[in-house]
Design a protein around this motif. Structure first.
Motif, PDB file in Angstrom:
ATOM      1  N   PRO A 229      23.140  45.378  46.625  1.00  0.00           N
ATOM      2  CA  PRO A 229      22.727  45.477  48.029  1.00  0.00           C
ATOM      3  C   PRO A 229      22.801  44.151  48.768  1.00  0.00           C
ATOM      4  N   ASN A 230      22.816  43.032  48.019  1.00  0.00           N
ATOM      5  CA  ASN A 230      22.893  41.727  48.680  1.00  0.00           C
ATOM      6  C   ASN A 230      24.309  41.348  49.083  1.00  0.00           C
ATOM      7  N   ASP A 231      25.329  42.092  48.558  1.00  0.00           N
ATOM      8  CA  ASP A 231      26.701  41.722  48.855  1.00  0.00           C
ATOM      9  C   ASP A 231      27.010  41.806  50.344  1.00  0.00           C
ATOM     10  N   GLY A 232      26.344  42.720  51.040  1.00  0.00           N
ATOM     11  CA  GLY A 232      26.575  42.823  52.479  1.00  0.00           C
ATOM     12  C   GLY A 232      26.135  41.579  53.221  1.00  0.00           C
ATOM     13  N   VAL A 233      25.156  40.872  52.671  1.00  0.00           N
ATOM     14  CA  VAL A 233      24.672  39.641  53.289  1.00  0.00           C
ATOM     15  C   VAL A 233      25.635  38.494  53.040  1.00  0.00           C
ATOM     16  N   TYR A 234      26.133  38.431  51.792  1.00  0.00           N
ATOM     17  CA  TYR A 234      26.911  37.253  51.383  1.00  0.00           C
ATOM     18  C   TYR A 234      28.405  37.429  51.543  1.00  0.00           C
ATOM     19  N   GLY A 235      28.867  38.645  51.763  1.00  0.00           N
ATOM     20  CA  GLY A 235      30.283  38.855  52.004  1.00  0.00           C
ATOM     21  C   GLY A 235      31.082  39.069  50.742  1.00  0.00           C
ATOM     22  N   SER A 236      32.391  39.114  50.921  1.00  0.00           N
ATOM     23  CA  SER A 236      33.321  39.403  49.839  1.00  0.00           C
ATOM     24  C   SER A 236      34.041  38.105  49.438  1.00  0.00           C
ATOM     25  N   PRO A 237      34.346  37.926  48.118  1.00  0.00           N
ATOM     26  CA  PRO A 237      34.111  38.805  46.968  1.00  0.00           C
ATOM     27  C   PRO A 237      32.630  38.890  46.605  1.00  0.00           C
ATOM     28  N   SER A 238      32.284  39.957  45.915  1.00  0.00           N
ATOM     29  CA  SER A 238      30.900  40.122  45.468  1.00  0.00           C
ATOM     30  C   SER A 238      30.591  39.151  44.344  1.00  0.00           C
ATOM     31  N   ALA A 239      29.321  39.060  43.999  1.00  0.00           N
ATOM     32  CA  ALA A 239      28.919  38.183  42.893  1.00  0.00           C
ATOM     33  C   ALA A 239      29.605  38.584  41.598  1.00  0.00           C
ATOM     34  N   VAL A 240      29.671  39.884  41.319  1.00  0.00           N
ATOM     35  CA  VAL A 240      30.314  40.357  40.094  1.00  0.00           C
ATOM     36  C   VAL A 240      31.798  40.013  40.106  1.00  0.00           C
ATOM     37  N   GLN A 241      32.442  40.141  41.257  1.00  0.00           N
ATOM     38  CA  GLN A 241      33.864  39.831  41.344  1.00  0.00           C
ATOM     39  C   GLN A 241      34.124  38.333  41.172  1.00  0.00           C
ATOM     40  N   LEU A 242      33.238  37.507  41.676  1.00  0.00           N
ATOM     41  CA  LEU A 242      33.380  36.063  41.469  1.00  0.00           C
ATOM     42  C   LEU A 242      33.235  35.703  39.991  1.00  0.00           C
ATOM     43  N   LEU A 243      32.256  36.314  39.336  1.00  0.00           N
ATOM     44  CA  LEU A 243      32.078  36.064  37.908  1.00  0.00           C
ATOM     45  C   LEU A 243      33.284  36.528  37.104  1.00  0.00           C
ATOM     46  N   GLU A 244      33.847  37.652  37.509  1.00  0.00           N
ATOM     47  CA  GLU A 244      35.041  38.158  36.849  1.00  0.00           C
ATOM     48  C   GLU A 244      36.185  37.153  36.975  1.00  0.00           C
ATOM     49  N   ALA A 245      36.324  36.547  38.136  1.00  0.00           N
ATOM     50  CA  ALA A 245      37.382  35.559  38.354  1.00  0.00           C
ATOM     51  C   ALA A 245      37.185  34.343  37.454  1.00  0.00           C
ATOM     52  N   VAL A 246      35.936  33.914  37.302  1.00  0.00           N
ATOM     53  CA  VAL A 246      35.653  32.768  36.433  1.00  0.00           C
ATOM     54  C   VAL A 246      35.992  33.103  34.982  1.00  0.00           C
ATOM     55  N   ALA A 247      35.604  34.297  34.519  1.00  0.00           N
ATOM     56  CA  ALA A 247      35.892  34.706  33.144  1.00  0.00           C
ATOM     57  C   ALA A 247      37.398  34.763  32.908  1.00  0.00           C
ATOM     58  N   GLU A 248      38.147  35.328  33.872  1.00  0.00           N
ATOM     59  CA  GLU A 248      39.598  35.398  33.725  1.00  0.00           C
ATOM     60  C   GLU A 248      40.213  34.007  33.669  1.00  0.00           C
ATOM     61  N   PHE A 249      39.694  33.088  34.467  1.00  0.00           N
ATOM     62  CA  PHE A 249      40.209  31.718  34.455  1.00  0.00           C
ATOM     63  C   PHE A 249      39.970  31.046  33.104  1.00  0.00           C
ATOM     64  N   LEU A 250      38.749  31.185  32.557  1.00  0.00           N
ATOM     65  CA  LEU A 250      38.432  30.538  31.291  1.00  0.00           C
ATOM     66  C   LEU A 250      39.297  31.053  30.149  1.00  0.00           C
ATOM     67  N   ARG A 251      39.739  32.302  30.254  1.00  0.00           N
ATOM     68  CA  ARG A 251      40.541  32.905  29.180  1.00  0.00           C
ATOM     69  C   ARG A 251      42.041  32.820  29.441  1.00  0.00           C
ATOM     70  N   SER A 252      42.436  32.266  30.560  1.00  0.00           N
ATOM     71  CA  SER A 252      43.845  32.264  30.935  1.00  0.00           C
ATOM     72  C   SER A 252      44.657  31.356  30.022  1.00  0.00           C
ATOM     73  N   ASP A 253      45.920  31.697  29.843  1.00  0.00           N
ATOM     74  CA  ASP A 253      46.812  30.880  29.026  1.00  0.00           C
ATOM     75  C   ASP A 253      46.934  29.470  29.592  1.00  0.00           C
ATOM     76  N   ALA A 254      46.906  29.357  30.894  1.00  0.00           N
ATOM     77  CA  ALA A 254      47.049  28.039  31.519  1.00  0.00           C
ATOM     78  C   ALA A 254      45.929  27.091  31.095  1.00  0.00           C
ATOM     79  N   VAL A 255      44.728  27.628  30.903  1.00  0.00           N
ATOM     80  CA  VAL A 255      43.599  26.805  30.456  1.00  0.00           C
ATOM     81  C   VAL A 255      43.627  26.626  28.950  1.00  0.00           C
ATOM     82  N   GLN A 256      43.769  27.721  28.213  1.00  0.00           N
ATOM     83  CA  GLN A 256      43.666  27.676  26.758  1.00  0.00           C
ATOM     84  C   GLN A 256      44.734  26.796  26.120  1.00  0.00           C
ATOM     85  N   ALA A 257      45.950  26.801  26.680  1.00  0.00           N
ATOM     86  CA  ALA A 257      47.059  26.084  26.047  1.00  0.00           C
ATOM     87  C   ALA A 257      46.866  24.574  26.051  1.00  0.00           C
TER      88      ALA A 257
END
Length: 466
Positions: A348-376
């Motif tokens: 319900p707070n996403d309407g206040v803070y805008g897009s991306p949502s908190a969950v979507q931002l966390l998803e982006a961070v997780a994808e970055f940490l696991r990306s080949d560009a970082v891991q290699a």
């Protein structure tokens, strides 16, 4: 005191060994290995004048005001070798005596080839033969450990009562243990097995990860820091604990049956523990590891050692709660969908803070940490910690998705029992205000444990538990 440089330490040990052997010895290589805060561990390769190369390990306590437990460890290693236990050979040692070449306590030992990473031992084809012999070897080795003459190892602490020992070892964590572990501890209290024929020397941490495994099986037993006097079945139960099966589907370190372990132990020891006693100590190990998870997290939270790995371990206590409930027969393994793979209720707070949502931002961070560009680009150690960090982000994502509904459901369940919150639930269980055998109480505990595990590690629900 700064950790001494590896080359200088190795050179002094080389000089010491050269004097003992009567032959020149040089240092080919030396490096400092990752270790705990109080100990330094070095790997070095020495070369004799004949050209013979000798890899060694040096464990030292540069900053301690005492020997850091190394003197007791040396006594135990020598006694274990005398008993036929495969252990590293002590090449040299220095404690408080005059002539200590390093000026601080140390042990120099031969390096033993072998694999210690559990998942490789359990899965790689190279270790298939070792897996076939593992349980039989463990039974024999533990029996030999337990018949070590304790007169050779004076001064070891004694675990007279295991449950009192948990309270003494982990006082803060014991007082604040979660409800699933409280139920398990109460069951342990009410169902103590007959004690073993005698107290003996107990390794204290005999498990995958502390065993070097070669092509022929177990090459060495390592990490004797937790050695003490106690009930021998403690070591057998610790080896069988689910935490040390690393996903394997068999009770003994993922590689064999309880009966096979007890039979192998009996052949060497001359007596056979009961399966009931073994299972009691397995549950004890689960509770103990759950408390140790809290201890590890506290090291991070208290600022003793800031570490994403230690922080992550704190949430793993939910796995130990679930394992305890499995042992008590209150749950069964099952496949449970990961909340991250399904549709979610918008915050319900996403309407206040805008897009991306908190969950979507966390998803982006997780994808970055696991990306080949970082891991290699990372070292193996940093790569491991980025994977841990990605898992932590997933935990926070699940909690963000589930927190509101889980909190409301838990509050409703506890209110029906006349309880305000989780801390009050545990206090009521300890005091007897709530009966831990009551079906309604158990159902409430089970539901809360399931909620914690669903956030921490939903894959764990399906891990076999024979």
């Amino acid at each position: 005191m700064a950790v001494p440089e590896a080359g200088g330490v190795a050179a002094k040990i080389a000089s010491r060994l050269a004097g003992k052997r009567g032959t020149p010895i040089s240092v080919e290589s030396a490096r400092l290995l990752p270790a705990g805060a109080s100990r330094a561990t070095y790997a070095a390769t020495l070369v004799e004048s004949s050209g013979r190369s000798e890899p060694i390990i040096i464990r030292a306590v540069p900053a301690a005001t005492d020997d850091g437990g190394l003197h007791a460890e040396a006594q135990v290693l020598r006694a274990a070798a005398d008993a036929g236990v495969p252990v590293p050979e002590i090449l040299d040692a220095g404690f408080d005596e005059d002539g200590n070449v390093l000026g601080f306590p140390y042990l120099a030992m031969n390096f033993i080839e072998g694999e210690s990473i559990p998942r490789r031992i359990l899965r790689d084809d190279a270790h298939a033969g070792a897996r076939a012999r593992f349980v039989d070897q463990c039974g024999g080795i533990l029996a030999r450990i337990h018949r070590i003459d304790v007169a050779q190892t004076p001064g070891l602490a004694e675990l007279a009562d295991p449950l009192d020992g948990l309270r003494e070892l982990f006082p803060r964590e014991f007082e604040s243990m979660p409800a699933g572990l409280v139920l398990a501890t109460q069951w342990l209290t009410d169902n103590r097995p007959e004690p073993s024929p005698r107290q003996c020397l107990v390794h204290g941490d005999f498990r995958l990860g502390n065993l070097l495994v070669g092509a022929e099986g177990i090459a060495a037993v390592l990490d004797w820091e937790l050695v003490h006097l106690g009930d021998p079945v403690e070591d057998l139960g610790w080896l069988c604990a689910k935490a040390w099966r690393f996903g394997g589907s068999s009770p003994v370190a993922g590689m064999g049956s309880r009966d096979a372990l007890l039979d192998a132990y009996a052949r060497e020891a001359g007596w056979r523990p009961t399966e009931a006693a073994l299972r009691w100590w397995e549950l004890y190990a689960t509770v103990k590891w759950g408390l140790i998870c809290a201890v590890q997290a506290a090291r991070h939270l208290d600022g003793v050692e800031r570490s994403v790995e230690l922080a992550a371990i704190g949430r793993r206590s939910a796995e130990q709660e679930f394992d305890a409930l499995l042992d008590l027969g209150l749950v069964t393994p099952e496949v449970v969908p990961d909340p991250l793979n399904g549709s979610s209720t918008p915050d319900p707070n996403d309407g206040v803070y805008g897009s991306p949502s908190a969950v979507q931002l966390l998803e982006a961070v997780a994808e970055f940490l696991r990306s080949d560009a970082v891991q290699a680009e990372l070292s193996p150690q940093v790569r491991f910690h980025t994977r841990v960090a990605g898992n932590v982000v997933d935990v926070v994502r699940r909690q963000t998705l589930r927190a509101a509904q889980d909190a409301a459901a838990s509050a409703q369940r506890l209110s029906a029992l006349g309880i305000a919150d989780q801390r009050a639930l545990c206090e009521a269980l300890w005091s007897g205000e709530l009966d831990g055998t009551d079906e309604k109480v158990r159902a409430a505990v089970v539901a809360d444990v399931r909620a914690r595990l669903l956030v921490a590690n939903p894959k764990y629900f399906a891990v076999p538990h024979p």
